[in-house]
Design a protein around this motif. Structure first.
Motif, PDB file in Angstrom:
ATOM      1  N   THR A 200      33.190  49.198  44.863  1.00 49.88           N
ATOM      2  CA  THR A 200      33.250  49.013  46.308  1.00 49.88           C
ATOM      3  C   THR A 200      32.103  49.793  46.928  1.00 49.88           C
ATOM      4  N   LEU A 201      31.676  49.376  48.117  1.00 50.95           N
ATOM      5  CA  LEU A 201      30.637  50.117  48.818  1.00 50.95           C
ATOM      6  C   LEU A 201      31.203  51.450  49.284  1.00 50.95           C
ATOM      7  N   CYS A 202      30.489  52.519  49.011  1.00 58.62           N
ATOM      8  CA  CYS A 202      30.986  53.839  49.418  1.00 58.62           C
ATOM      9  C   CYS A 202      29.827  54.763  49.742  1.00 58.62           C
ATOM     10  N   ASN A 203      30.149  55.780  50.530  1.00 49.75           N
ATOM     11  CA  ASN A 203      29.199  56.844  50.841  1.00 49.75           C
ATOM     12  C   ASN A 203      29.274  57.864  49.719  1.00 49.75           C
ATOM     13  N   ILE A 204      28.208  57.999  48.946  1.00 49.85           N
ATOM     14  CA  ILE A 204      28.234  58.850  47.763  1.00 49.85           C
ATOM     15  C   ILE A 204      28.473  60.311  48.125  1.00 49.85           C
ATOM     16  N   HIS A 205      28.061  60.718  49.325  1.00 53.17           N
ATOM     17  CA  HIS A 205      28.240  62.113  49.716  1.00 53.17           C
ATOM     18  C   HIS A 205      29.711  62.433  49.995  1.00 53.17           C
ATOM     19  N   LYS A 206      30.472  61.453  50.491  1.00 53.77           N
ATOM     20  CA  LYS A 206      31.910  61.663  50.660  1.00 53.77           C
ATOM     21  C   LYS A 206      32.583  61.825  49.295  1.00 53.77           C
ATOM     22  N   VAL A 207      32.115  61.026  48.317  1.00 54.46           N
ATOM     23  CA  VAL A 207      32.646  61.134  46.962  1.00 54.46           C
ATOM     24  C   VAL A 207      32.355  62.522  46.395  1.00 54.46           C
ATOM     25  N   LEU A 208      31.127  62.982  46.568  1.00 54.19           N
ATOM     26  CA  LEU A 208      30.735  64.292  46.039  1.00 54.19           C
ATOM     27  C   LEU A 208      31.468  65.426  46.761  1.00 54.19           C
ATOM     28  N   GLU A 209      31.680  65.269  48.064  1.00 52.33           N
ATOM     29  CA  GLU A 209      32.371  66.311  48.815  1.00 52.33           C
ATOM     30  C   GLU A 209      33.788  66.524  48.308  1.00 52.33           C
ATOM     31  N   SER A 210      34.482  65.432  47.981  1.00 48.22           N
ATOM     32  CA  SER A 210      35.849  65.563  47.469  1.00 48.22           C
ATOM     33  C   SER A 210      35.858  66.301  46.123  1.00 48.22           C
ATOM     34  N   ILE A 211      34.817  66.043  45.306  1.00 42.80           N
ATOM     35  CA  ILE A 211      34.708  66.722  44.009  1.00 42.80           C
ATOM     36  C   ILE A 211      34.440  68.212  44.210  1.00 42.80           C
ATOM     37  N   LEU A 212      33.517  68.535  45.119  1.00 39.15           N
ATOM     38  CA  LEU A 212      33.149  69.937  45.328  1.00 39.15           C
ATOM     39  C   LEU A 212      34.283  70.734  45.969  1.00 39.15           C
ATOM     40  N   HIS A 221      34.728  83.855  43.265  1.00 42.23           N
ATOM     41  CA  HIS A 221      33.872  84.207  44.405  1.00 42.23           C
ATOM     42  C   HIS A 221      32.427  84.453  44.003  1.00 42.23           C
ATOM     43  N   ALA A 222      32.193  84.899  42.782  1.00 40.60           N
ATOM     44  CA  ALA A 222      30.826  85.220  42.355  1.00 40.60           C
ATOM     45  C   ALA A 222      30.041  83.967  41.971  1.00 40.60           C
ATOM     46  N   LEU A 223      30.704  82.808  41.989  1.00 32.64           N
ATOM     47  CA  LEU A 223      30.032  81.562  41.625  1.00 32.64           C
ATOM     48  C   LEU A 223      29.803  80.736  42.892  1.00 32.64           C
ATOM     49  N   THR A 224      28.573  80.273  43.083  1.00 37.03           N
ATOM     50  CA  THR A 224      28.186  79.557  44.297  1.00 37.03           C
ATOM     51  C   THR A 224      28.004  78.068  44.011  1.00 37.03           C
ATOM     52  N   LEU A 225      28.584  77.235  44.872  1.00 36.11           N
ATOM     53  CA  LEU A 225      28.354  75.788  44.829  1.00 36.11           C
ATOM     54  C   LEU A 225      27.413  75.435  45.975  1.00 36.11           C
ATOM     55  N   ARG A 226      26.231  74.902  45.628  1.00 40.97           N
ATOM     56  CA  ARG A 226      25.229  74.586  46.655  1.00 40.97           C
ATOM     57  C   ARG A 226      24.965  73.091  46.685  1.00 40.97           C
ATOM     58  N   LYS A 227      24.652  72.564  47.884  1.00 43.09           N
ATOM     59  CA  LYS A 227      24.401  71.132  48.055  1.00 43.09           C
ATOM     60  C   LYS A 227      22.985  70.911  48.581  1.00 43.09           C
ATOM     61  N   ASP A 228      22.342  69.876  48.068  1.00 42.72           N
ATOM     62  CA  ASP A 228      21.017  69.482  48.540  1.00 42.72           C
ATOM     63  C   ASP A 228      21.009  67.959  48.637  1.00 42.72           C
ATOM     64  N   TYR A 229      21.569  67.439  49.725  1.00 43.89           N
ATOM     65  CA  TYR A 229      21.743  65.993  49.889  1.00 43.89           C
ATOM     66  C   TYR A 229      20.589  65.376  50.666  1.00 43.89           C
ATOM     67  N   ASP A 230      20.301  64.134  50.339  1.00 43.76           N
ATOM     68  CA  ASP A 230      19.374  63.322  51.139  1.00 43.76           C
ATOM     69  C   ASP A 230      20.230  62.472  52.076  1.00 43.76           C
TER      70      ASP A 230
END
Length: 358
Positions: A200-212, A221-230
């Motif tokens: 189905t057509l989807c916004n890949i960033h919404k998919v990634l946000e749910s995963i993150l 706390h010492a582990l950082t999750l960083r995003k660099d989206y286009d």
């Protein structure tokens, strides 16, 4: 020091390890350096004005393709692992690179050739060794996974011989069923996902946000999750649940490798004309998951996506194998690059179904 000038250029060309041949639009040879002479088995004077095809008994060089793309369209062209047989009956495999060259109001094809026979022999031996090791690991892993449930089944069956009470017999039967189901589940996982993607057509960033968000709950706390989206990436037609499974698996692997300290960066980009072997994705979505952990063991790199390959205690070694299958079901592919202090997985998914080689 006296500056080098153009007078040394002919000497440089002649002594290149790469064979350089200049062809006109009729595929006649106008120039060949020393390496080309050695490769083709003919002196340079004999090569000049010779039709290119006359120096072979047999070849798989696509000359029509070279003329169409290089001379007519001005596009650089490559051919890898091309089998040829020269006129002195020497068989070889070469790589070719062709580029348009305009000299004295005429168009030529500058053809660069390189023998890769030794490389292929080395790669074959290297791959055979890794395949052998991977097969051994697969057999050992399977033996370990199968041995425990088989032991349970055998023990329960032995108890059935002596138990007379119905409750005890039922418990033994349930144990046998549970262990048989465990074996079936293992076989299903080895076979990999067999359902085709429900796209189905989807916004890949919404998919990634749910995963993150899910990963953040498991992150120290010492582990950082960083995003660099286009943000300009358009919607893409994929099976959301399958892509979530792929990305989540890789992110969790990174979390385990970092052991609670470090950084994971998830990047999205649009790529054009991404190539892997004969597969070309004209327009692809890139999802890159990178971490600054210790890197992947060199001994595992060549067989990383094989089933039952893992260096994690208690790991099944099926996660990346399944992830690769899910991405391939989308006509995409995964690549991995790793060194000490850095590991990145690049997932390429096509925006369109047009696939091919050029």
């Amino acid at each position: 020091m006296e500056h080098l000038n153009s007078s040394i250029l002919p000497e440089l060309w002649q002594n290149l390890s790469t064979s350089v041949i200049l062809l006109d639009e009729d595929f006649k040879i106008h120039y060949a350096n020393n390496s080309a002479s050695e490769l083709l088995g003919l002196g340079q004077k004999r090569l000049i004005e010779q039709p290119f095809e006359s120096i072979f008994h047999h070849h798989l060089i696509d000359l029509k393709r070279l003329k169409r793309y290089v001379l007519e369209d001005g596009i650089d062209c490559q051919q890898h692992k091309v089998d040829v047989v020269f006129i002195d009956n020497r068989a070889s495999t070469i790589n070719l690179f062709a580029r348009k060259l305009h000299i004295n109001n005429r168009d030529f094809i500058q053809l660069e050739c390189r023998r890769i026979d030794e490389e292929l022999r080395f790669d074959k031996a290297f791959n055979q060794d890794h395949q052998y090791q991977a097969a051994r690991n697969l057999i050992r892993g399977l033996a370990h996974e199968i041995k425990n449930p088989l032991g349970g089944i055998r023990g329960a069956a032995q108890l059935l011989q002596y138990e007379v009470e119905q409750q005890e017999r039922d418990e033994c039967a349930q144990l046998i069923i549970a262990q048989a189901d465990r074996l079936r589940e293992l076989v299903d996982r080895l076979l990999g996902p067999n359902e085709l993607p429900k796209r189905t057509l989807c916004n890949i960033h919404k998919v990634l946000e749910s995963i993150l968000k899910l990963s953040a709950l498991e992150t120290e706390h010492a582990l950082t999750l960083r995003k660099d989206y286009d943000p300009s990436i358009p919607d893409i037609c994929v099976d959301e649940s399958k892509i979530q499974q792929v990305v989540l698996n890789i992110v969790r692997n990174a979390q385990q490798a970092l052991q609670g300290k470090g950084e994971i960066c998830v990047t999205t980009r649009i790529c054009h004309r991404v190539r892997r072997g004969k597969l070309i994705l004209r327009k692809a979505l890139l999802i890159k998951i990178a971490d600054n952990g210790p890197g992947i063991d060199e001994a595992l790199k060549a067989t990383l996506f094989y089933p039952m390959v893992t260096n994690k205690e208690g790991g099944s070694g099926l996660g990346l194998s399944i992830a690769q299958t899910l991405v391939e079901q989308h006509n995409g592919f995964i690549e991995c690059d790793s060194w000490s202090g850095h590991t990145e997985f690049c997932i390429y998914l096509p925006f369109e179904n047009e696939l091919g080689s050029k």
